[in-house]
Scaffold this motif. Structure first.
Motif, PDB file in Angstrom:
ATOM      1  N   UNK A  31     -32.266  50.312   3.004  1.00 15.13           N
ATOM      2  CA  UNK A  31     -31.953  51.027   1.866  1.00 15.13           C
ATOM      3  C   UNK A  31     -31.137  50.192   1.030  1.00 15.13           C
ATOM      4  N   UNK A  32     -31.121  50.376  -0.380  1.00 14.56           N
ATOM      5  CA  UNK A  32     -30.488  49.466  -1.107  1.00 14.56           C
ATOM      6  C   UNK A  32     -28.906  50.068  -1.062  1.00 14.56           C
ATOM      7  N   UNK A  33     -28.004  49.242  -1.101  1.00 20.65           N
ATOM      8  CA  UNK A  33     -26.541  49.528  -1.061  1.00 20.65           C
ATOM      9  C   UNK A  33     -26.075  49.232  -2.676  1.00 20.65           C
ATOM     10  N   UNK A  34     -26.793  49.370  -3.439  1.00 18.39           N
ATOM     11  CA  UNK A  34     -26.447  48.984  -4.777  1.00 18.39           C
ATOM     12  C   UNK A  34     -26.832  50.299  -5.624  1.00 18.39           C
ATOM     13  N   UNK A  35     -25.594  50.464  -6.303  1.00 14.59           N
ATOM     14  CA  UNK A  35     -25.651  51.857  -7.129  1.00 14.59           C
ATOM     15  C   UNK A  35     -25.745  51.499  -8.719  1.00 14.59           C
ATOM     16  N   UNK A  36     -25.998  52.637  -9.403  1.00 13.06           N
ATOM     17  CA  UNK A  36     -26.143  52.255 -10.962  1.00 13.06           C
ATOM     18  C   UNK A  36     -24.915  51.712 -11.401  1.00 13.06           C
ATOM     19  N   UNK A  37     -23.622  52.265 -10.826  1.00  9.71           N
ATOM     20  CA  UNK A  37     -22.463  52.020 -11.207  1.00  9.71           C
ATOM     21  C   UNK A  37     -22.052  50.568 -11.111  1.00  9.71           C
ATOM     22  N   UNK A  38     -22.572  50.039  -9.865  1.00  6.71           N
ATOM     23  CA  UNK A  38     -22.316  48.535  -9.780  1.00  6.71           C
ATOM     24  C   UNK A  38     -22.904  47.887 -10.755  1.00  6.71           C
TER      25      UNK A  38
END
Length: 307
Positions: A31-38
């Motif tokens: 699963x992606x650990x990259x958020x929109x805030x990143x």
């Protein structure tokens, strides 16, 4: 019979449960650990005058979806690192910013200086400086050029419209050229592509190119299926101010193959000659041609950055 049916149903249900467990486990692991805030944090820290390169290829689609700069030509399909005085590299958190691919792209340039490294959630942003990078003076892909095609004793001047040159007249169709982004050796590259018939000679003339200390370019072959069907090479010549400076044969096995030519600074005409080899197969029934090869080329002039 009933017992066999029950055993079969039980095995089917067990198989479905195992498959479901595998799907859940895989989704959890990858699963992606990259958020929109990143992505927003990366966007705020980018120098808009510096290209953004990607350290891992699986990150490219997401980066181009979230970042405008990642959709620019220098980021999507860079020729190499020449002419980039400063650039960014985006990597997943914990991954190295410098990669083997970037090592290939720098050619003979010294290793760049790492100016900064920032961890932004699931991403890491590296900024590099290349103080010894040469200065870009002119580029085939943005210059005004004349194109002609010759087959046997018949020659055509190719008609230009937007980013395409059509080399057909009456019943003689020698192919076409276009500027676009294509796949070469599994990576996107921006170049002038040729779609020409066997035995055709193409001439691309830059009547007044700004010249520096050297010309640098690349030759490659696009269209994965066409490359599988043929290994026919092409011959490329470079003439500067009526002096032949290079004649070399390129094949698909060389990938995105670079070349450099020393030049005298100033302005003058440059002509690129391309000879398409005869491809296909021979048998007792004669010669059978394959679909056209799709070689592509890019050429730039540079001024060396010397102390």
């Amino acid at each position: 019979m009933v017992m066999r049916s029950r055993v079969g149903n039980f095995c089917l249900v067990a198989l479905l449960l195992v498959a479901l467990a595998e799907i859940v486990a895989a989704a959890s692991a990858y699963r992606s650990t990259i958020s929109p805030d990143d992505w927003s944090a990366v966007s705020e820290r980018l120098d808009r005058g510096a290209p953004l390169l990607l350290a891992t290829r699986w990150l490219e689609p997401a980066a181009r979806h979230h970042l405008d700069i990642a959709r620019e030509d220098d980021s999507v399909a860079p020729h190499d690192l020449y002419g980039m005085n400063r650039f960014h590299v985006l990597a997943p958190r914990g991954a190295e910013g410098w990669s083997h691919q970037l090592d290939i792209e720098r050619g003979a340039l010294p290793l760049p200086d790492l100016l900064s490294r920032e961890t932004l959630g699931g991403l890491a942003l590296y900024t590099y400086d290349q103080p010894d990078s040469p200065t870009l003076l002119d580029d085939l892909l943005s210059a005004q050029v004349d194109v002609s095609a010759r087959f046997d004793d018949r020659e055509l001047r190719c008609r230009h419209r937007r980013n395409r040159w059509n080399c057909a007249r009456s019943r003689l169709d020698l192919g076409s050229l276009s500027i676009r982004t294509v796949e070469v050796n599994y990576r996107p590259r921006r170049c002038m592509t040729l779609d020409a018939r066997d035995g055709t000679h193409i001439e691309i003339r830059l009547p007044d190119m700004t010249l520096g200390d050297f010309l640098r370019g690349h030759v490659g072959f696009s269209d994965f299926n066409a490359r599988l069907r043929s290994e026919a090479p092409i011959a490329v010549s470079i003439t500067v101010r009526d002096t032949l400076l290079m004649r070399r044969v390129f094949s698909d096995s060389e990938g995105w193959s670079a070349f450099e030519i020393h030049t005298e600074p100033g302005r003058g005409p440059v002509t690129i000659g391309i000879d398409i080899a005869v491809q296909g197969t021979w048998s007792r029934r004669g010669h059978r041609s394959n679909p056209p090869l799709r070689p592509c080329i890019e050429l730039r002039s540079f001024e060396a950055n010397t102390p």
